[in-house]
Motif scaffolding. Structure first.
Motif, short mmCIF file in Angstrom:
data_model
loop_
_atom_site.label_atom_id
_atom_site.label_comp_id
_atom_site.label_asym_id
_atom_site.label_seq_id
_atom_site.Cartn_x
_atom_site.Cartn_y
_atom_site.Cartn_z
N LEU A 32 -0.60 -18.96 26.09
CA LEU A 32 -1.39 -18.36 26.75
C LEU A 32 -2.47 -18.18 26.52
CD1 LEU A 32 1.09 -16.35 29.34
CD2 LEU A 32 1.12 -18.09 29.44
N GLU A 33 -3.07 -18.16 25.95
CA GLU A 33 -3.99 -17.57 25.43
C GLU A 33 -4.86 -19.10 24.76
OE1 GLU A 33 -6.87 -14.69 21.83
OE2 GLU A 33 -4.39 -14.45 22.05
N LYS A 34 -3.61 -19.26 23.84
CA LYS A 34 -4.12 -21.27 23.40
C LYS A 34 -4.74 -21.83 24.98
CE LYS A 34 -3.99 -20.95 18.88
NZ LYS A 34 -5.10 -20.59 18.17
N ALA A 35 -3.32 -22.34 25.61
CA ALA A 35 -4.17 -22.57 26.77
C ALA A 35 -5.60 -22.25 28.01
CB ALA A 35 -2.85 -22.18 27.81
N GLY A 36 -5.98 -21.04 27.10
CA GLY A 36 -6.93 -20.32 27.87
C GLY A 36 -6.02 -19.90 29.80
N LEU A 37 -4.92 -18.98 29.74
CA LEU A 37 -4.47 -19.01 30.92
C LEU A 37 -4.85 -17.83 30.95
CD1 LEU A 37 -1.24 -21.34 30.99
CD2 LEU A 37 -3.32 -20.95 32.61
N PRO A 38 -4.78 -16.99 32.14
CA PRO A 38 -4.96 -15.22 32.30
C PRO A 38 -4.13 -14.93 32.57
CG PRO A 38 -5.08 -16.76 34.37
CD PRO A 38 -4.81 -17.50 33.78
#
Length: 387
Positions: free
Chosen positions: A149-155
């Motif tokens: 999620l962090e790599k994807a820029g997701l909240p």
């Protein structure tokens, strides 16, 4: 990790017996949805059961077919009953599945009752989905779904590094001490409350001190929860490869029992009743206001892209983004299932609301999976949907 080429070689042998291909899964979690969808797409089904938990599949949902092989009742054609689910990992049992031309669909029970190491390294049965992403579901892993999620820029909800830093309502996430598939989650709004609740839960045998030391603490997002049941097709030739099939939400014990009580009764509960558990016992269906759907697809696209970049070939087939929505209509992803979600049984036979609209027929997650297998067979692209 088993070389994908090895699985591709095995599945190549399935083409010569395409009419014999079966869809198999662990008889638990979302097993009924998987079997129901397979039957809808004219596949035979095989459910791997554990002794003492098999009657749902061996008796009550057993399939009945006529002389022509047409289904008349039920959804489970064949069952295999082991003392423990993990006996499926024995080489001789794996070979039986391959000999029977089984395409295996992983669910949460598979990864909970069977060793992830064994699944990755030694389970030589063609698996419809993303073998290398199953480990990401474990929060204890360095490259867990939070990492993706962090790599994807997701909240996702903000992590609190230490219990002493708790200054508002948080969720403490850790496994249940006894119920293997469930959670020992609890909330706290201060360090003092954290200490009091954790000690009470340890004494009650709900959590362990060791698990508490490795727990993840997150700021609590106040809002409704939506499990976004999505699907990614690597073989879709023309239309969007990403689909939103449907949305579900959970019934949880004893949380849902607590919120049904008036405040005075909640305050009068005995000490061992005060802290609710979050054990999932059922699901229901939901929809989102249409203005929020764009955000859902954006999250799905970002997740797919991140898995393709860091876990090639990336997500295949069904996955579930478990979200909550705050007062400003912002989504936060608090869990990710890189396989069939836990709530898809609510849609079996009748289909998902969005999936039905998209495919112009009842389209549950189980049926969408089987439909993908059917299309892959017709296009001779089975190797693109198995790992």
């Amino acid at each position: 990790m088993i070389d994908r080429k090895e699985i591709k070689e095995i599945v190549e042998g399935y083409y010569t017996h395409a009419d014999k291909i079966k869809v198999g899964t662990i008889a638990s979690h979302s097993g009924l949805d998987i079997c129901d969808g397979a039957v809808e797409e004219d596949f035979r089904t095989l459910a791997v059961c554990q002794a003492g938990r098999e009657k749902t599949y061996t008796e009550y949902f057993r399939a009945q077919r006529d002389h022509y092989g047409e289904i008349k009742r039920g959804i489970v054609d064949e069952t295999v009953v082991y003392k423990k689910y993990n006996e499926i990992l024995l080489p001789r049992n794996q070979q039986k599945l391959v000999d029977e031309k089984v395409l295996f669909v992983p669910n949460r029970s598979f990864t909970s009752y069977c060793s992830i190491d064994e699944i990755e390294d030694n389970f030589r049965v063609p698996m419809v989905g993303s073998r290398n992403l199953l480990r990401s579901e474990e929060r204890s892993e360095q490259q867990s779904y939070y990492w993706i999620l962090e790599k994807a820029g997701l909240p996702f909800p903000e992590k609190i590094e230490s219990p002493r830093d708790i200054n508002e309502l948080v969720m403490v996430k850790l496994p249940h001490a006894v119920k293997k598939l469930e959670r020992g989650f609890f909330t706290a709004s201060s360090y003092k409350e954290y200490q009091e609740k954790s000690e009470a839960l340890i004494k009650q045998g709900v959590i362990t001190r060791e698990a508490l030391e490795n727990a993840r603490i997150e700021r609590y997002v106040i809002g409704p929860v939506f499990n976004l049941d999505m699907f990614y097709s690597p073989i879709e030739p023309k239309m969007s490869k990403l689909e939103l099939l449907g949305i579900d939400w959970r019934f949880e014990t004893s949380l849902d029992g607590h919120v049904r009580l008036p405040a005075p009764q909640q305050m009068a509960l005995a000490p061992h009743q005060l802290t609710p558990e979050y054990t999932v016992c059922g699901h229901n269906s939901a929809t989102l206001r249409e203005s929020l759907l764009e955000k859902v697809f954006e999250m799905g696209e970002k997740y797919v892209k991140a898995t393709q970049e860091h876990y090639a070939p990336g997500i295949i087939g069904p996955f579930c983004l478990q979200t909550c929505v705050d007062k400003d209509l912002n989504f936060y992803i608090y869990d990710v299932a890189p396989r069939v979600g836990g709530g898809t049984n609510v849609h079996m036979s009748v289909g998902h609301s969005y999936g039905n609209s998209l495919w112009r027929r009842p389209m549950s997650t189980g049926r969408r999976l089987a439909f993908e297998i059917r299309r892959a067979l017709e296009l001779e692209k089975l190797d693109m949907i198995v790992t």
